[in-house]
Enzyme design. Structure first.
Site, PDB file in Angstrom:
ATOM      1  N   GLU A  16      -7.766   2.040  -4.158  1.00  0.00           N
ATOM      2  CA  GLU A  16      -8.152   2.798  -2.964  1.00  0.00           C
ATOM      3  C   GLU A  16      -9.351   3.668  -3.168  1.00  0.00           C
ATOM      4  OE1 GLU A  16      -6.625   4.081   1.612  1.00  0.00           O
ATOM      5  OE2 GLU A  16      -5.540   4.462  -0.214  1.00  0.00           O
ATOM      6  N   ASP A  32       1.652   3.626   3.030  1.00  0.00           N
ATOM      7  CA  ASP A  32       0.680   4.416   2.520  1.00  0.00           C
ATOM      8  C   ASP A  32       1.206   5.926   2.173  1.00  0.00           C
ATOM      9  OD1 ASP A  32      -1.928   5.413   1.854  1.00  0.00           O
ATOM     10  OD2 ASP A  32      -2.471   5.987   3.985  1.00  0.00           O
ATOM     11  N   ASP A  35       4.584   4.572  11.192  1.00  0.00           N
ATOM     12  CA  ASP A  35       5.471   5.975  11.043  1.00  0.00           C
ATOM     13  C   ASP A  35       5.201   6.663  12.285  1.00  0.00           C
ATOM     14  OD1 ASP A  35       2.758   6.671  11.092  1.00  0.00           O
ATOM     15  OD2 ASP A  35       2.991   7.924   9.152  1.00  0.00           O
ATOM     16  N   GLY A  36       4.500   6.203  13.206  1.00  0.00           N
ATOM     17  CA  GLY A  36       4.441   7.023  14.509  1.00  0.00           C
ATOM     18  C   GLY A  36       3.422   7.922  14.547  1.00  0.00           C
ATOM     19  N   HIS A  83     -11.778   2.165   5.012  1.00  0.00           N
ATOM     20  CA  HIS A  83     -12.523   3.497   4.831  1.00  0.00           C
ATOM     21  C   HIS A  83     -13.895   3.101   4.877  1.00  0.00           C
ATOM     22  CE1 HIS A  83      -9.174   6.256   3.832  1.00  0.00           C
ATOM     23  NE2 HIS A  83      -8.807   5.325   3.212  1.00  0.00           N
ATOM     24  N   GLY A 119      -2.409  10.447   3.844  1.00  0.00           N
ATOM     25  CA  GLY A 119      -1.403   9.667   3.491  1.00  0.00           C
ATOM     26  C   GLY A 119       0.018   9.852   4.318  1.00  0.00           C
ATOM     27  N   HIS A 155       0.847  -1.131   0.024  1.00  0.00           N
ATOM     28  CA  HIS A 155       0.002   0.003  -0.139  1.00  0.00           C
ATOM     29  C   HIS A 155       1.005   1.438   0.095  1.00  0.00           C
ATOM     30  CE1 HIS A 155      -3.790   2.174   1.767  1.00  0.00           C
ATOM     31  NE2 HIS A 155      -3.103   2.691   0.757  1.00  0.00           N
ATOM     32  N   HIS A 167       1.320   4.777  -2.537  1.00  0.00           N
ATOM     33  CA  HIS A 167       0.528   5.693  -3.490  1.00  0.00           C
ATOM     34  C   HIS A 167       1.785   6.368  -4.426  1.00  0.00           C
ATOM     35  CE1 HIS A 167      -3.663   5.581  -2.287  1.00  0.00           C
ATOM     36  NE2 HIS A 167      -2.998   5.565  -0.967  1.00  0.00           N
TER      37      HIS A 167
END
Length: 382
Positions: free
Chosen positions: A128, A272, A246-247, A193, A307, A56, A58
């Site tokens: 998506e 993402d 990513d936190g 989503h 994102g 995933h 983009h």
């Protein structure tokens, strides 16, 4: 022939502390303990892991799916290798169906003629949107959203020449027929989503759906009286949960919690990431929406996350550090689980004789030092 020697090698169920790998053509020929006098790439103090797979993402480095050109697809495939990525699914964002068809037609040409050479390999597209809920639309244009529709999906599959491999959809907006169609086409149905209830997810699991798009983000909340998607994602072992580590999208304490509950067998690390990954801070576009990048964070102008700007190796380091998982467990979350989910495990996803020589070579801090795709060095920072 390629020799990688003096390395730590992470296999499916064991770690060779000092060994060497022989590659012939695109495939792994032998995996060996100890040292060799043969000439080869010296990997002293380095670890060879199966190539990372991001199902995933983009875009990044100024490129995204919606640019819809052969050059944009190729240049993105070349750039992601510096993150250790060897294979990936590039994601779309919600757009008009007619525009998606045009882009997917170009994508089909890329997959047929340009998904090769010194670059990472696309598994296929991750659609998506548009088949998602307006309640949890995130950074998607609400006016373009559709209920899951088999006829529309058939058009998109046709335009892509059967190169769509995963679709994010809101299960509560259909009766199961959309899910069944995806499964028949060997497309991974990914719940996300969505305002689905626990029971909605349970019904989808009974049909065969077993994937969640970015757990916690863009879905009905954890609730002890009215359980939603998060409850279900954590409960059902069948479900492989994408997790953005990513936190920012998930607090790192939540990452630890998910790891404790789901275990390494049921998580896949994703970025993402979008166009702004690897780029300076400032304004960008996500589909038709204006977004702003600041550090690792990308938001719409109203502050909603849009994102990620995190690289895959950054997310891997976070997972490893906060969970204290083993390297074997880490490879499940970076490579093995996704390879299995997409039916690729016979050819990639682990370091096994006969499989593609897809490797991510890292140092002791998991910094990517080299990336090898199908026996070819595609990134070299040794």
């Amino acid at each position: 022939m390629m020799i990688l020697k003096n390395a730590k090698i992470v296999l499916l169920d064991e770690i060779i502390d000092l060994g060497w790998i022989e590659v012939e053509g695109q495939k792994i020929k032998t995996i060996n303990q100890g040292v060799t006098e043969l000439d080869g790439l010296d990997c002293s103090n380095l670890t060879i892991m199966p190539g990372y797979i991001d199902c995933h993402v983009h875009g990044g480095y100024g490129y995204n799916f919606e640019q819809g050109t052969i050059d944009s697809f190729v240049n993105f495939a070349k750039n992601v290798t510096k993150e250790g990525i060897t294979r990936y699914c590039q994601g779309t964002v919600t757009g008009a169906v007619s525009n998606l068809e045009k882009i997917l037609t170009v994508y089909a040409e890329f997959m047929a003629k340009h998904n090769n050479g010194p670059q990472a390999r696309q598994i296929g597209a991750h659609l998506e949107g548009p088949f998602i809920s307006p309640v949890f639309k995130g950074a998607h244009e609400e006016t373009l959203l559709l209920k899951p529709d088999v006829d529309v999906m058939k058009k998109l599959v046709g335009a892509s020449n059967d190169n769509i491999r995963i679709v994010t959809y809101a299960p509560e907006l259909q009766d199961g027929s959309f899910t069944k169609y995806l499964l028949e086409q060997k497309i991974v149905p990914s719940m996300g989503h969505s305002a689905a209830t626990f029971k909605d997810v349970e019904q989808e699991v009974s049909i065969g759906a077993n994937h969640f798009t970015h757990l916690h983000n863009g879905m009905s909340r954890y609730d002890h009286r009215n359980p939603g998607m998060i409850n279900a994602g954590l409960y059902f072992d069948e479900i492989l949960c994408e997790l953005i580590t990513d936190g920012i999208h998930n607090d790192l304490n939540v990452v630890k919690e998910v790891y404790k509950i789901k275990g390494a067998d049921h998580i896949c690390i994703i970025t993402d990431a979008m166009t702004a990954k690897g780029m300076p801070d400032g304004p960008y576009k996500l589909g038709g929406l204006d977004v702003v990048k600041k550090g690792q964070t990308v938001t719409l102008l109203n502050g909603v996350l849009a994102g990620s700007a995190a690289t895959y190796d950054y997310c891997v380091k976070n997972m490893y550090k906060v969970t204290n998982c083993s390297l074997i467990e880490l490879t499940k979350m970076t490579s093995i689980n996704v390879a299995k989910q997409f039916g690729l495990f016979a050819e990639t996803g682990s370091i096994t004789v006969g499989k593609y020589a897809d490797f991510t070579i890292v140092d002791g801090q998991l910094n990517v030092k080299a990336t090898i795709v199908e026996g070819q060095i595609v990134y070299d920072n040794l």
